[in-house]
Motif scaffolding. Structure first.
Motif, PDB file in Angstrom:
ATOM      1  N   ALA A 144       0.421   4.103  -1.138  1.00 52.04           N
ATOM      2  CA  ALA A 144      -0.382   5.135  -1.054  1.00 52.04           C
ATOM      3  C   ALA A 144      -0.567   5.585   0.450  1.00 52.04           C
ATOM      4  O   ALA A 144      -0.587   6.575   0.976  1.00 52.04           O
TER       5      ALA A 144
ATOM      6  N   ASP B  26       0.800  -1.086  -0.028  1.00 56.41           N
ATOM      7  CA  ASP B  26      -0.130  -0.010  -0.019  1.00 56.41           C
ATOM      8  C   ASP B  26       0.843   1.228   0.009  1.00 56.41           C
ATOM      9  O   ASP B  26       1.149   1.938   0.980  1.00 56.41           O
TER      10      ASP B  26
ATOM     11  N   THR C 266       6.786   7.487  -7.561  1.00 50.80           N
ATOM     12  CA  THR C 266       5.541   7.694  -6.719  1.00 50.80           C
ATOM     13  C   THR C 266       5.719   8.114  -5.421  1.00 50.80           C
ATOM     14  O   THR C 266       5.053   9.146  -4.957  1.00 50.80           O
ATOM     15  N   TYR C 267       6.744   7.968  -4.768  1.00 48.61           N
ATOM     16  CA  TYR C 267       7.134   8.780  -3.410  1.00 48.61           C
ATOM     17  C   TYR C 267       7.572  10.028  -3.554  1.00 48.61           C
ATOM     18  O   TYR C 267       7.098  10.950  -3.005  1.00 48.61           O
TER      19      TYR C 267
ATOM     20  N   GLY D  49       4.431  11.901  -4.522  1.00 50.63           N
ATOM     21  CA  GLY D  49       3.398  11.931  -3.088  1.00 50.63           C
ATOM     22  C   GLY D  49       4.065  12.911  -1.894  1.00 50.63           C
ATOM     23  O   GLY D  49       3.256  13.261  -1.103  1.00 50.63           O
TER      24      GLY D  49
ATOM     25  N   ILE E   1       2.275   6.898   1.901  1.00 49.42           N
ATOM     26  CA  ILE E   1       2.805   8.187   1.713  1.00 49.42           C
ATOM     27  C   ILE E   1       2.026   9.041   2.557  1.00 49.42           C
ATOM     28  O   ILE E   1       2.361  10.159   3.162  1.00 49.42           O
ATOM     29  N   ARG E   2       0.717   8.717   2.789  1.00 53.53           N
ATOM     30  CA  ARG E   2      -0.166   9.364   3.851  1.00 53.53           C
ATOM     31  C   ARG E   2       0.448   9.328   5.490  1.00 53.53           C
ATOM     32  O   ARG E   2       0.556  10.307   5.784  1.00 53.53           O
TER      33      ARG E   2
END
Length: 347
Positions: free
Chosen positions: A147, A145, A173-174, A177, A150-151
């Protein structure tokens, strides 16, 4: 005959409540007395339990004397050393069941040694808010996961974030994000650093494994510059035929320790997955010159791996040069097999 019947009748006593209660109390006291008399300060009872207690105390107190020459057994023991404390209540239970005063007295030895080694970790040593917060996380190449990770990072409150085990395809992606919260970042090989503060002087640290898994950078905080090392030391394995295979990690630990010792800035942070604990003698090139934020300002052991049932703190935040840890904690589980850890510092 009627008078004789009445005279004989009370002798039964079985239906007299007072008599029954007295008899019950006497029986209870007799049983307690018999149980207490069963405790023996001498004789053979409990000597095996006592011997095991002494052996346990020896392993705890003299763990550094267990040689690493055969399967790195010393480092393996030191990786999970706190868990030896679980044997203490088991030995207490056996001593009580065996009613052995000798065994119960012997169990005090490992209990005292364990408390001397780890008792300080049982109390919250945090001292409030620091000047800045740092975080390190092995995000796992097979993160289920990204995402969610990152949250977690964006909501952590950290100003400096180190990531390990960055798969090549995951870096964009990182980067995307985390860009809004962390405008400065650097990635070298499979490790990266994201910061709210400017970064400079980024350079690879050769930890002798043939590819890049460590680097250093200068982070310019409002309080002044920091040298920040990000590292992911080689993994270790426990194999039946080879023991604790930590040789490559140990070589890398020496190389990283040498780089930290040669650092020209006074204030230094190390963030990363070291695949070893503070108790592991093989990390001495690093641990001898730096202190753990968890040991100085944490609450509990702060185990970080595996995330599903943490058993060891192999992820570390360490400092030198007068940086004072004021707090240390683990973060909730995400899609990685490691827990993220964070610590706050005063400059």
């Amino acid at each position: 005959m009627a008078q004789l019947d009445r005279a004989v009748e009370p002798q039964g006593g079985g239906d007299d409540p007072a008599s029954s209660g007295t008899t019950g109390r006497r029986t209870g006291r007799a049983r307690v007395g018999a149980w207490c008399r069963g405790w023996r300060p001498a004789g053979r009872r409990g000597w095996i339990t006592a011997a095991l207690a002494v052996l346990l105390a020896g392993l705890l107190a003299l763990h550094s004397s267990l040689p690493n020459s055969v399967g790195n057994l010393g480092s393996l023991l030191e990786t999970f050393l706190p868990w030896l404390g679980l044997a203490v209540p088991l030995l207490v239970a056996v001593a009580v069941l065996r009613r052995s005063a000798v065994a119960l007295a012997a169990v005090l030895l490992p209990a005292i040694v364990w408390l001397n080694l780890f008792g300080g970790l049982l109390f919250d040593k945090s001292s409030g808010k620091g000047d800045f917060t740092v975080l390190t996380h092995n995000v796992a190449a097979a993160n289920s996961d990204p995402a969610g990770t990152i949250r977690l990072l964006n909501n952590s409150g950290a100003q400096i974030v180190a990531l390990e085990e960055l798969a090549g395809q995951a870096v964009p992606t990182y980067a995307a994000g985390l860009a809004a919260a962390y405008p400065y970042h650097a990635v070298e090989g499979t490790v990266g650093l994201w910061s709210k503060y400017p970064l400079g002087d980024v350079s690879e640290v050769d930890i002798k494994i043939g590819w890049t898994r460590a680097f250093r950078a200068t982070v310019t905080t409002p309080q002044g510059p920091l040298a920040v090392f990000v590292a992911h030391l080689p993994s270790v394995r426990v194999k039946f035929d080879a023991g604790f295979t930590a040789g490559q990690r140990d070589v890398s630990a020496q190389a990283l320790g040498d780089a930290i010792e040669a650092e020209h800035l006074k204030k230094v942070l190390l963030l990363g997955d070291l695949n070893g604990t503070m108790n592991d003698r093989s990390l001495a090139p690093i641990t001898s010159q730096m202190r753990s934020a968890q040991g100085a300002a944490g609450d509990g052991f702060g185990f970080s791996w595996p995330a599903s049932f943490p058993m060891a703190r192999i992820d570390q935040i360490m400092s030198k040069g007068g940086l004072k840890p004021t707090d240390s904690r683990t973060l909730p589980a995400d899609g990685s097999d490691h827990l993220a850890i964070a610590a706050s510092f005063t400059y």
